[in-house]
Design an enzyme around this catalytic site. Structure first.
Site, short mmCIF file in Angstrom:
data_model
loop_
_atom_site.label_atom_id
_atom_site.label_comp_id
_atom_site.label_asym_id
_atom_site.label_seq_id
_atom_site.Cartn_x
_atom_site.Cartn_y
_atom_site.Cartn_z
N ASP A 201 0.83 -1.20 0.00
CA ASP A 201 0.00 0.00 0.00
C ASP A 201 0.87 1.26 0.00
OD1 ASP A 201 -2.75 1.04 0.34
OD2 ASP A 201 -2.02 1.77 2.27
N GLU A 243 1.55 -0.47 -5.06
CA GLU A 243 0.63 0.61 -5.38
C GLU A 243 1.46 1.88 -5.39
OE1 GLU A 243 -3.26 3.05 -3.79
OE2 GLU A 243 -1.66 2.48 -2.44
C1 GLC Z 1 -4.34 3.08 -0.47
C2 GLC Z 1 -5.55 2.21 -0.49
C3 GLC Z 1 -6.72 2.99 0.04
C4 GLC Z 1 -6.42 3.46 1.44
C5 GLC Z 1 -5.09 4.21 1.49
C6 GLC Z 1 -4.64 4.39 2.89
O1 GLC Z 1 -4.43 4.13 -1.36
O2 GLC Z 1 -5.78 1.70 -1.77
O3 GLC Z 1 -7.90 2.24 0.02
O4 GLC Z 1 -7.43 4.29 1.91
O5 GLC Z 1 -4.07 3.53 0.83
O6 GLC Z 1 -4.16 3.19 3.42
#
Ligand code: GLC
Length: 553
Positions: A201, A243
């Site tokens: 993440d 991500e």
């Molecule tokens: C990422 C996740 C999202 C979350 C954020 C904070 O962007 O995809 O859903 O709110 O991180 O952890």
């Protein structure tokens, strides 16, 4: 080159255990429920599941606010259930990736509670503090419109703490070697329980310099190499899918020039331009995005996707492009989110039009990379915009036309099952689509099979073939003396195109692998192909003897 890097030619399916299948009637999905649905997933032909966070959490950001990294939320079962699940997945040849959320913890995490209570706490330096409110505290919010600041005063600590996301998600001080060691420990723990890797993440924030004095925070890319090295040592076939929604020129920093950092990254650039292409029927920005993201180490792979659990982030499009996508797919302010995105599911965005859904999926499956599907999209599920923020697209899976769509026996479910309108579970559900050979579910299954049998896309190199029409995308992939040609007409009107493959004899014949419409080049050496509105074709170049022609290297 290693031949069996599984993630190079795979299909990943992401789901939240919370909304997939409830087994005990409390209205919340759980691991025993998910286990009962593994045969469904197996039958669809997926290679891996990516699970959204399921660890102990106050649940203020759908689990992305973790209060104990070493246990699961009791609503979902026990650690024992989790291990049963990873074992059952393994028996079916399905790998399990889980979210690793280590940019921040929940403010309820004992580390943060200890850190705020005592300046001498061993955990004080696990977070990022400032005695005064930093000047840029009202900048850099990830959730503008909902989140007010990136620094909040903690009364007990008497200091401000940094939070890139919501204020209940204090950032971990990832420069602290103890925090880094803990991150490895967390990975090691879940690896031991049977997972095959992580969707990491918010990676750019995890590795960024953090602090009140940081004017231009730099990324500490070396951290990524350490994460990978650790993982590879503990489990050879485990991967990290990052991500990282960053501009294309930074991509190689995340993959590492030698492919020594992240194995996979989501391709946000292609995602956004793909939606622009669907809205405008102009493929040029998509082709540019493909080109900008072409370079990657041989061992690295893109994760390609249409929708995920967040808003469709259009932040990298130009103002005019974004407006056009909004106009087409999310015209009401209520459909939009965080000043940059759309919070709807795919099917309603495309007006429930089967032709456009097929086009979108076919296009996504033919992008360079490994497709990541979102649960429910295989049956064309809708959204519930009465739910706040991103929750509208996170409603429970619709299995049948029985009460609560077969998701739960309870009267009240964790999020309401969509029960009304054209996307209600009476109309959109797995059981009825299973019985209909022409359903979207069965179409998706066939496409997955076809995609996996075209390793050229996962492994090979692509070239855009000139069609002279900006509304038509023609891509050819080559790998080991085999080629596929994929055509997509993004327009709502037909196109007759002429293609010169310039491949000699072999290129004169195209075999349609989805349908029966083969093509033989005409006397001018070109293929003349009529594409219906939103039409697409998957061709093998040459004949079906391609397997015989395939080379070993
Ligand atoms: C990422 C996740 C999202 C979350 C954020 C904070 O962007 O995809 O859903 O709110 O991180 O952890």
């Amino acid at each position: 080159m290693i031949n069996d890097l599984w993630y190079k030619n795979a299909v990943i399916y992401c789901l939240s255990v919370e909304t997939f299948q409830d087994s005990n009637g409390d209205g919340v999905g759980d691991f025993p429920g998910l286990m009962r649905r593994l045969d469904y997933l197996h039958g669809m032909g997926i290679d891996a599941i990516w699970l959204m966070p399921f660890q102990a959490s106050p649940g203020k950001d759908d689990g992305y606010d973790i209060s104990n990294y070493y246990d699961i939320d009791p609503r979902f079962g026990t650690l024992g259930d989790f291990v049963e699940f990873t074992h059952a997945a393994k028996q079916r040849g399905i790998r399990v990736l889980i979210d690793i959320v280590v940019n921040h913890t929940s403010d309820q995490h004992p580390w943060f509670q200890s850190a705020r209570s005592d300046p001498n706490s061993p955990y004080r330096d696990w977070y990022v503090w400032s005695k005064t409110k930093p000047k840029d505290a009202d900048q850099g919010m990830v959730f503008p419109g909902v989140q007010e600041s990136t620094w909040t005063l903690d009364e007990k600590a008497g200091e401000y703490y940094f939070h890139r996301f919501y204020k209940f998600q204090p950032d971990l001080n990832t420069a602290n070697p103890e925090v880094q060691a803990e991150i490895l420990k967390i990975m090691g723990f879940w690896i031991q329980l049977g997972v095959n890797g992580f969707r990491m993440d918010a990676v750019p924030f995890v590795i960024a310099d953090k602090g009140a004095d940081e004017q231009k925070p730099q990324q500490q890319y070396d951290l990524l190499r350490w994460f990978r090295a650790f993982l590879q040592w503990r489990k050879g076939d485990a991967v990290i899918l990052a991500e990282a929604n960053v501009p294309p020129k930074q991509n190689l920093q995340y993959f590492g020039d030698d492919g020594d950092r992240m194995h996979m990254m989501f391709n946000f650039q292609v995602n956004q331009t793909l939606f622009y292409a669907l809205a405008s029927a102009d493929t040029k920005p998509l082709i540019k995005a493909l080109d900008e993201t072409r370079a990657r180490p041989d061992t690295a792979q893109w994760g390609t996707f249409l929708r995920n659990h967040d808003e469709l982030d259009l932040g990298r499009l130009t103002e005019a492009q974004r407006k056009l996508v909004f106009d087409h797919f999310g015209p009401d302010p209520d459909m939009q989110l965080y000043e940059r995105g759309i919070r709807r599911r795919l099917a309603p965005m495309l007006g429930g039009d089967r032709r456009r859904l097929e086009l979108a999926y076919s296009l996504m499956l033919s992008m360079p990379g490994t497709p990541v599907l979102r649960y429910g999209d295989e049956i064309g599920m809708g959204d519930d915009l009465s739910l706040p923020e991103r929750n509208g697209a996170r409603t429970p899976m619709q299995w049948s036309d029985e009460p609560q769509g077969g998701f739960s026996r309870s009267d009240k479910t964790v999020l309401p099952v969509i029960s009304e309108g054209p996307y209600g579970f009476a109309h959109v559900n797995v059981a009825s689509q299973r019985r209909d050979p022409n359903s979207f579910l069965n179409w998706t299954e066939r496409m997955i099979r076809m995609r996996r049998e075209a390793p050229e896309i996962g492994w090979g190199a692509y070239a855009v073939v000139e069609t002279g029409e900006k509304g038509v995308l023609a891509m050819r992939y080559d790998w080991r003396n085999n080629s596929v040609l994929l055509l997509h007409n993004l327009c709502d009107y037909p196109h007759k195109i002429a293609l010169d493959l310039k491949m000699g004899e072999i290129g004169l014949r195209l075999i349609d692998i989805a349908d029966g419409g083969h093509s033989q080049a005409e006397d001018d050496g070109r293929h003349h192909i009529l594409l219906e509105p939103y039409g697409y074709r998957w061709y093998r170049v040459g004949g079906l003897d391609y397997i015989l022609r395939r080379t070993e290297i």
